[in-house]
Design a protein around this motif. Structure first.
Motif, PDB file in Angstrom:
ATOM      1  N   LYS A   1      37.995  46.607  51.402  1.00  0.00           N
ATOM      2  CA  LYS A   1      37.696  46.950  50.015  1.00  0.00           C
ATOM      3  C   LYS A   1      38.280  45.909  49.064  1.00  0.00           C
ATOM      4  N   GLU A   2      39.509  45.474  49.335  1.00  0.00           N
ATOM      5  CA  GLU A   2      40.134  44.451  48.486  1.00  0.00           C
ATOM      6  C   GLU A   2      39.375  43.128  48.591  1.00  0.00           C
ATOM      7  N   CYS A   3      38.942  42.793  49.778  1.00  0.00           N
ATOM      8  CA  CYS A   3      38.182  41.558  49.986  1.00  0.00           C
ATOM      9  C   CYS A   3      36.866  41.592  49.208  1.00  0.00           C
ATOM     10  N   LEU A   4      36.156  42.716  49.265  1.00  0.00           N
ATOM     11  CA  LEU A   4      34.882  42.848  48.566  1.00  0.00           C
ATOM     12  C   LEU A   4      35.078  42.877  47.051  1.00  0.00           C
ATOM     13  N   SER A   5      36.186  43.465  46.602  1.00  0.00           N
ATOM     14  CA  SER A   5      36.499  43.459  45.172  1.00  0.00           C
ATOM     15  C   SER A   5      36.778  42.049  44.686  1.00  0.00           C
ATOM     16  N   PHE A   6      37.389  41.257  45.550  1.00  0.00           N
ATOM     17  CA  PHE A   6      37.637  39.855  45.221  1.00  0.00           C
ATOM     18  C   PHE A   6      36.313  39.124  44.983  1.00  0.00           C
ATOM     19  N   ILE A   7      35.306  39.425  45.797  1.00  0.00           N
ATOM     20  CA  ILE A   7      33.996  38.800  45.620  1.00  0.00           C
ATOM     21  C   ILE A   7      33.371  39.224  44.289  1.00  0.00           C
ATOM     22  N   ASP A   8      33.540  40.468  43.906  1.00  0.00           N
ATOM     23  CA  ASP A   8      33.055  40.920  42.595  1.00  0.00           C
ATOM     24  C   ASP A   8      33.670  40.078  41.482  1.00  0.00           C
ATOM     25  N   GLU A   9      34.960  39.827  41.620  1.00  0.00           N
ATOM     26  CA  GLU A   9      35.670  39.020  40.620  1.00  0.00           C
ATOM     27  C   GLU A   9      35.133  37.590  40.594  1.00  0.00           C
ATOM     28  N   ILE A  10      34.878  37.035  41.773  1.00  0.00           N
ATOM     29  CA  ILE A  10      34.374  35.668  41.864  1.00  0.00           C
ATOM     30  C   ILE A  10      32.990  35.553  41.234  1.00  0.00           C
ATOM     31  N   ILE A  11      32.116  36.505  41.522  1.00  0.00           N
ATOM     32  CA  ILE A  11      30.763  36.474  40.960  1.00  0.00           C
ATOM     33  C   ILE A  11      30.817  36.552  39.441  1.00  0.00           C
ATOM     34  N   GLN A  12      31.677  37.404  38.929  1.00  0.00           N
ATOM     35  CA  GLN A  12      31.813  37.523  37.469  1.00  0.00           C
ATOM     36  C   GLN A  12      32.304  36.211  36.862  1.00  0.00           C
ATOM     37  N   GLU A  13      33.251  35.586  37.533  1.00  0.00           N
ATOM     38  CA  GLU A  13      33.810  34.328  37.029  1.00  0.00           C
ATOM     39  C   GLU A  13      32.808  33.190  37.153  1.00  0.00           C
ATOM     40  N   ALA A  14      32.070  33.176  38.271  1.00  0.00           N
ATOM     41  CA  ALA A  14      31.139  32.078  38.543  1.00  0.00           C
ATOM     42  C   ALA A  14      29.935  32.092  37.617  1.00  0.00           C
ATOM     43  N   THR A  15      29.627  33.244  37.030  1.00  0.00           N
ATOM     44  CA  THR A  15      28.439  33.355  36.184  1.00  0.00           C
ATOM     45  C   THR A  15      28.762  33.309  34.694  1.00  0.00           C
ATOM     46  N   THR A  16      30.016  33.013  34.383  1.00  0.00           N
ATOM     47  CA  THR A  16      30.401  32.922  32.971  1.00  0.00           C
ATOM     48  C   THR A  16      30.704  31.469  32.608  1.00  0.00           C
ATOM     49  N   ILE A  17      31.563  31.263  31.636  1.00  0.00           N
ATOM     50  CA  ILE A  17      31.831  29.912  31.153  1.00  0.00           C
ATOM     51  C   ILE A  17      32.472  29.053  32.236  1.00  0.00           C
ATOM     52  N   PRO A  18      32.258  27.735  32.196  1.00  0.00           N
ATOM     53  CA  PRO A  18      32.901  26.848  33.181  1.00  0.00           C
ATOM     54  C   PRO A  18      34.411  26.944  33.101  1.00  0.00           C
ATOM     55  N   LEU A  19      35.071  26.841  34.244  1.00  0.00           N
ATOM     56  CA  LEU A  19      36.517  26.873  34.264  1.00  0.00           C
ATOM     57  C   LEU A  19      37.082  25.524  33.878  1.00  0.00           C
ATOM     58  N   LYS A  20      38.271  25.521  33.322  1.00  0.00           N
ATOM     59  CA  LYS A  20      38.937  24.261  33.005  1.00  0.00           C
ATOM     60  C   LYS A  20      39.454  23.645  34.293  1.00  0.00           C
TER      61      LYS A  20
END
Length: 226
Positions: free
Chosen positions: A206-225
């Motif tokens: 569950k923690e691993c899959l939640s991590f992927i949710d976080e990554i998808i949210q981050e990857a589809t928003t503004i570019p990271l510094k």
């Protein structure tokens, strides 16, 4: 009979030659191309160490003359791995800005040589995420080129992930490095953009899959510094 034996021997010789691999030291590499320019400036073991270290750089990476001259003056380094660390940490990083991934129902990913410090099998868990599709092409480079999300090992103490990252355009990708190395070491020794460095010690699927949710949210928003 004699002619038959000669033909058989000739066939065996040709077959052996077909399966023989090219000796490593006969293959042209960056260490030969780069260090041949500086043979007059370097001598003895230091030249050998620099040659071995530069052989682990991506073939298309341009090492600058000042860096190689500085490496020649570093007298306290006596191991190829330490020289590689020195060169990587002082080399110019490749400019590779990231564009956000488009919002869509599923995202492709590629996973390479990551380890599992916990009991959670990451490779077996990721396909359970409803928004992930694993890419498996005939070559590692082609898989990486087609994937939206790259989940990669650092490639060990020689940071061989540099070679893989040099083969693909990272603009529309999110790059995760899974490693036991400190984040500072990762960012010093990997020449290309890293979006997230993790130590993949998940306590549950569950923690691993939640991590992927976080990554998808981050990857589809503004570019990271970077």
């Amino acid at each position: 009979m004699k002619e038959l034996i000669q033909r058989a021997l000739g066939f065996a010789k040709a077959l052996r030659k077909f399966f023989e691999t090219e000796p490593l030291d006969e293959k042209p590499g960056i260490s030969t191309e780069v260090c041949s320019q500086y043979n007059s400036l370097m001598d003895g073991p230091m030249l050998n160490i620099i040659e071995i270290a530069t052989s682990h750089f991506p073939e298309n990476y341009q090492l600058d003359e000042d860096l190689l001259k500085a490496a020649k003056e570093v007298r306290y380094i006596y191991k190829p791995r330490h020289m590689l660390y020195y060169l990587l940490s002082n080399a110019k990083k490749v400019d590779s800005p990231r564009q956000p991934l488009p919002v869509k129902k599923s995202y492709s990913y590629m996973i390479w040589q990551i380890f599992n410090p916990s009991e959670v099998n990451i490779s077996a868990t990721l396909p359970k995420h409803p928004s992930l599709i694993e890419i498996r092409e005939e070559t590692l480079e082609l898989s990486a080129a087609k994937a939206d999300i790259l989940i990669l090992s650092s490639g060990g103490e020689y940071f061989e992930v540099n070679h893989l990252l040099s083969k693909i355009d990272l603009t529309h990708k999110y790059v995760i490095i899974c490693s036991a190395f400190d984040e500072d070491d990762i960012r010093d020794h990997i020449l290309y953009r890293i979006d997230r460095k993790i130590y993949p010690d998940f306590s549950s699927e569950k923690e691993c899959l939640s991590f992927i949710d976080e990554i998808i949210q981050e990857a589809t928003t503004i570019p990271l510094k970077t």
